[in-house]
Scaffold this active site. Structure first.
Site, PDB file in Angstrom:
ATOM      1  N   HIS A 178      51.668   2.348  16.344  1.00  0.00           N
ATOM      2  CA  HIS A 178      52.506   2.177  17.403  1.00  0.00           C
ATOM      3  C   HIS A 178      53.971   2.460  16.885  1.00  0.00           C
ATOM      4  O   HIS A 178      54.694   1.629  16.262  1.00  0.00           O
ATOM      5  CB  HIS A 178      52.503   0.839  17.949  1.00  0.00           C
ATOM      6  CG  HIS A 178      53.108   0.666  19.154  1.00  0.00           C
ATOM      7  ND1 HIS A 178      52.770   0.339  20.198  1.00  0.00           N
ATOM      8  CD2 HIS A 178      54.398   0.833  19.667  1.00  0.00           C
ATOM      9  CE1 HIS A 178      53.464   0.070  21.382  1.00  0.00           C
ATOM     10  NE2 HIS A 178      54.491   0.680  20.674  1.00  0.00           N
ATOM     11  N   ASP A 225      58.545   8.557  19.161  1.00  0.00           N
ATOM     12  CA  ASP A 225      59.041   9.756  18.180  1.00  0.00           C
ATOM     13  C   ASP A 225      60.690   9.816  17.952  1.00  0.00           C
ATOM     14  O   ASP A 225      60.841  10.319  16.793  1.00  0.00           O
ATOM     15  CB  ASP A 225      58.789  10.935  19.290  1.00  0.00           C
ATOM     16  CG  ASP A 225      59.202  10.790  20.664  1.00  0.00           C
ATOM     17  OD1 ASP A 225      59.880   9.665  20.949  1.00  0.00           O
ATOM     18  OD2 ASP A 225      59.257  11.597  21.377  1.00  0.00           O
ATOM     19  N   TRP A 235      68.070  -4.172  26.845  1.00  0.00           N
ATOM     20  CA  TRP A 235      66.996  -2.857  27.377  1.00  0.00           C
ATOM     21  C   TRP A 235      67.786  -1.920  27.924  1.00  0.00           C
ATOM     22  O   TRP A 235      67.605  -0.820  27.750  1.00  0.00           O
ATOM     23  CB  TRP A 235      66.094  -3.463  28.510  1.00  0.00           C
ATOM     24  CG  TRP A 235      64.550  -3.584  27.842  1.00  0.00           C
ATOM     25  CD1 TRP A 235      64.059  -5.015  27.417  1.00  0.00           C
ATOM     26  CD2 TRP A 235      63.520  -2.831  27.492  1.00  0.00           C
ATOM     27  NE1 TRP A 235      62.787  -4.717  26.971  1.00  0.00           N
ATOM     28  CE2 TRP A 235      62.711  -3.493  26.995  1.00  0.00           C
ATOM     29  CE3 TRP A 235      63.510  -1.351  27.831  1.00  0.00           C
ATOM     30  CZ2 TRP A 235      61.400  -2.766  26.671  1.00  0.00           C
ATOM     31  CZ3 TRP A 235      62.524  -0.682  27.209  1.00  0.00           C
ATOM     32  CH2 TRP A 235      61.494  -1.259  26.350  1.00  0.00           C
ATOM     33  N   HIS A 269      50.616   0.782  26.708  1.00  0.00           N
ATOM     34  CA  HIS A 269      51.614  -0.470  26.659  1.00  0.00           C
ATOM     35  C   HIS A 269      51.251  -1.514  27.532  1.00  0.00           C
ATOM     36  O   HIS A 269      51.199  -1.069  28.758  1.00  0.00           O
ATOM     37  CB  HIS A 269      53.166  -0.058  26.911  1.00  0.00           C
ATOM     38  CG  HIS A 269      53.667   0.513  25.653  1.00  0.00           C
ATOM     39  ND1 HIS A 269      53.438   1.972  25.236  1.00  0.00           N
ATOM     40  CD2 HIS A 269      54.658   0.137  24.920  1.00  0.00           C
ATOM     41  CE1 HIS A 269      54.137   2.204  24.117  1.00  0.00           C
ATOM     42  NE2 HIS A 269      55.213   0.992  24.181  1.00  0.00           N
ATOM     43  N   GLU A 327      53.975  -6.463  27.484  1.00  0.00           N
ATOM     44  CA  GLU A 327      55.207  -6.445  26.849  1.00  0.00           C
ATOM     45  C   GLU A 327      56.054  -7.352  27.643  1.00  0.00           C
ATOM     46  O   GLU A 327      57.327  -6.687  28.079  1.00  0.00           O
ATOM     47  CB  GLU A 327      55.731  -5.181  26.444  1.00  0.00           C
ATOM     48  CG  GLU A 327      56.924  -4.959  25.231  1.00  0.00           C
ATOM     49  CD  GLU A 327      57.657  -3.748  25.050  1.00  0.00           C
ATOM     50  OE1 GLU A 327      58.519  -3.668  24.296  1.00  0.00           O
ATOM     51  OE2 GLU A 327      57.162  -2.817  25.836  1.00  0.00           O
ATOM     52  N   HIS A 378      51.498  -3.861  22.196  1.00  0.00           N
ATOM     53  CA  HIS A 378      52.307  -5.320  22.252  1.00  0.00           C
ATOM     54  C   HIS A 378      51.361  -6.425  22.680  1.00  0.00           C
ATOM     55  O   HIS A 378      51.276  -7.403  21.632  1.00  0.00           O
ATOM     56  CB  HIS A 378      53.542  -4.896  23.260  1.00  0.00           C
ATOM     57  CG  HIS A 378      54.704  -4.078  22.670  1.00  0.00           C
ATOM     58  ND1 HIS A 378      55.579  -4.620  21.700  1.00  0.00           N
ATOM     59  CD2 HIS A 378      54.849  -2.980  23.012  1.00  0.00           C
ATOM     60  CE1 HIS A 378      56.439  -3.321  21.475  1.00  0.00           C
ATOM     61  NE2 HIS A 378      56.061  -2.551  22.055  1.00  0.00           N
ATOM     62  N   ASP A 412      60.029   0.745  16.997  1.00  0.00           N
ATOM     63  CA  ASP A 412      61.071   1.773  17.066  1.00  0.00           C
ATOM     64  C   ASP A 412      62.100   1.509  15.764  1.00  0.00           C
ATOM     65  O   ASP A 412      63.173   0.711  15.978  1.00  0.00           O
ATOM     66  CB  ASP A 412      61.946   1.556  18.271  1.00  0.00           C
ATOM     67  CG  ASP A 412      61.251   2.225  19.310  1.00  0.00           C
ATOM     68  OD1 ASP A 412      61.313   3.364  19.810  1.00  0.00           O
ATOM     69  OD2 ASP A 412      60.786   1.282  20.361  1.00  0.00           O
TER      70      ASP A 412
END
Length: 505
Positions: free
Chosen positions: A106, A109, A199, A351, A354, A379, A437
């Protein structure tokens, strides 16, 4: 693939032993020891048979972990931005960097590579333009001529010329770096007081990076650099969540998604040829969950075509974006049902969970993901609140992709000792550790997340068997065929034995 330990005998033994103590004024210490052993055997790695060398290394690891647990400033209890310098000094972290961790299942890109490389390498390339947005952000574009103006943005400026006019370009580079990552040296709890705030900044950072990494020459270099950074961190396999964007050339011409997927395939092959102990990578095509129904149908149609045309690199399909503010899986049920209706194999890697919004439509994504036969759960933070989903995922061998640092930075949990995965790990639930990430969080590779999971989730209970099984899980629960999983495990086993030998010596 289902990989389930046979634990029925544990439940039977527990029932027998508990019944045997009824009426006793003082419980039998032998029964107590047996119950403790049974409980220890249930956790991840609890049933592994270790070699003498592994047990010796395990003793050393336990000593290092004991020192971590005794610290006044315990890193997993701190926000990662504060814990990072402490972790970097940790002998246990140094050991985990050397450990062969298997695969990353997980990761996204455009958060593969540390932003320092992006600023010092990519933004110093010729023909790089910058403009500053009205909401105090920025955009980038490579072009052989002055680009057309963007709405809500200043006029484009050639970055090379802008730097030449400045006495000291360091402040500009620092500003660019700040816009490419969430990482801050200020108080993160003050900078990001709520999930909505963090976010918003998180998604804004991806908008900043977009024009840099979708430039075709950078797209290729960025992916190769990402593979390199994970390889240096002793990761041997990747499954990349990729938007497969339209990429562009200096003259403004563009390439479609097929070009992007083919580029991932070709660069992966090149990297494997140059690094024979790296097993490879596959792509999970992703689209944003904010799409409307017709756009989602089109995306699924395209995913099925790419799955047919590129089976060796294309692993499956997923939805990305803020789960709380996006559309639910059930909203897209018609589009997501297309592969099954047509008898087409398109694995899903959703996903789901989460979120900490209990009882909402979004909170039902976990059950819906399983209804659509998801191969893994991304998640799964809310899984403990869904006993049916938890039972189904365990019985089906649907692993949860746990991303400790991401869940903390995006404000689902403060102290990682309280992360739901701590319970799942003790129960032996199928888990893999992933970084999500890393560049956005000021991390690289997988070692930081492995540290947080091993020390934060595991506490005193986790041990070398935990580390070993988590690494093996990353291959067992991958999208690789059984034959390729067997080959990957054999390669990983050789790396593991070398690691054990070198650390001991």
């Amino acid at each position: 693939m289902t990989v389930l330990p046979q634990r029925r005998h544990v439940a039977v033994a527990c029932l027998f032993l508990c019944c045997a103590t009824l009426g006793d004024s003082v419980p039998d210490p032998r029964i107590r020891d047996t119950l403790m052993q049974l409980e220890a055997s249930m956790q991840i790695g609890g049933n592994l048979v270790l070699s003498e060398a592994e047990r010796r290394l395990g003793t050393y690891i336990d000593k290092l972990k004991g020192e971590e647990l005794a610290q006044a400033d315990f890193p997993p209890a701190l926000h990662f931005f504060k814990a990072k310098p402490l972790i970097r000094k940790s002998p246990l972290y140094s050991l985990l960097q050397k450990m062969p961790k298997g695969g990353v299942l997980h990761v996204h890109d455009f958060s593969l590579v540390d932003v320092d490389w992006l600023v010092k390498n990519v933004t110093y390339r010729p023909y790089c333009y910058i403009c500053f947005t009205y909401d105090q952000s920025m955009r980038f574009l490579f072009s052989s001529r002055l680009p057309k103006p963007l709405p809500q943005c200043s006029p484009w400026m050639l970055l090379e010329s802008l730097r030449a006019k400045m006495e000291n370009a360091t402040s500009l580079d620092t500003s660019i770096m700040t816009n490419l990552t969430l990482f801050t040296e200020e108080e993160p709890e003050v900078v990001y007081p709520s999930q909505d705030v963090v976010w918003k900044r998180f998604e804004q950072s991806f908008q900043v990076i977009w024009g840099l990494v979708t430039y075709a020459p950078v797209f290729r270099d960025y992916y190769y650099r990402g593979l390199t950074q994970f390889y240096i961190d002793n990761v041997m396999y990747l499954e990349l969540r990729a938007l497969l964007p339209e990429t562009y050339e200096l003259d403004g011409s563009t390439h479609d998604r097929t070009w992007s997927l083919r580029t991932y395939r070709d660069i992966t092959a090149q990297f494997v040829a140059e690094h024979p102990d790296f097993f490879g990578a596959r792509v999970i095509f992703t689209v944003h969950r904010g799409l409307n129904e017709s756009m989602m149908t089109q995306a699924v149609e395209e995913a099925m075509k790419m799955q047919r045309d590129f089976p060796e690199i294309m692993a499956g399909f997923d939805l990305v974006g803020h789960e709380d503010s996006g559309r639910s899986l059930w909203y897209f049920r018609q589009a997501l049902s297309l592969p099954a209706e047509r008898g087409v194999s398109l694995p899903f890697f959703f996903h789901a969970g989460e979120t900490d919004l209990e009882g909402t439509e979004v909170d039902q994504n976990l059950l819906d993901a399983l209804l659509f036969n998801t191969s893994r759960i991304g998640h799964g933070f809310a899984l403990l609140r869904h006993p049916v989903a938890k039972k189904l995922s365990r019985e089906r061998g649907v692993a949860v992709e746990v991303c400790p640092i991401s869940n903390q930075v995006l404000k689902l949990v403060t102290d990682l000792r309280n992360h739901p995965a701590a319970i799942l790990m003790l129960e032996g639930h199928p888990l893999v550790i992933s970084p999500d990430d890393p560049a956005m969080f000021g991390a690289t590779g997988l070692s930081y997340d492995f540290y947080e999971a091993f020390v934060g989730f595991g506490g005193h209970s986790s041990h070398i068997g935990t580390l070993k099984e988590l690494a093996m899980n990353s291959i067992r629960y991958s999208s690789l065929s059984p034959r390729l999983q067997e080959q990957a495990l054999a390669l990983w086993q050789r790396q593991w034995e070398k690691f054990v030998s070198e650390i001991l010596s």
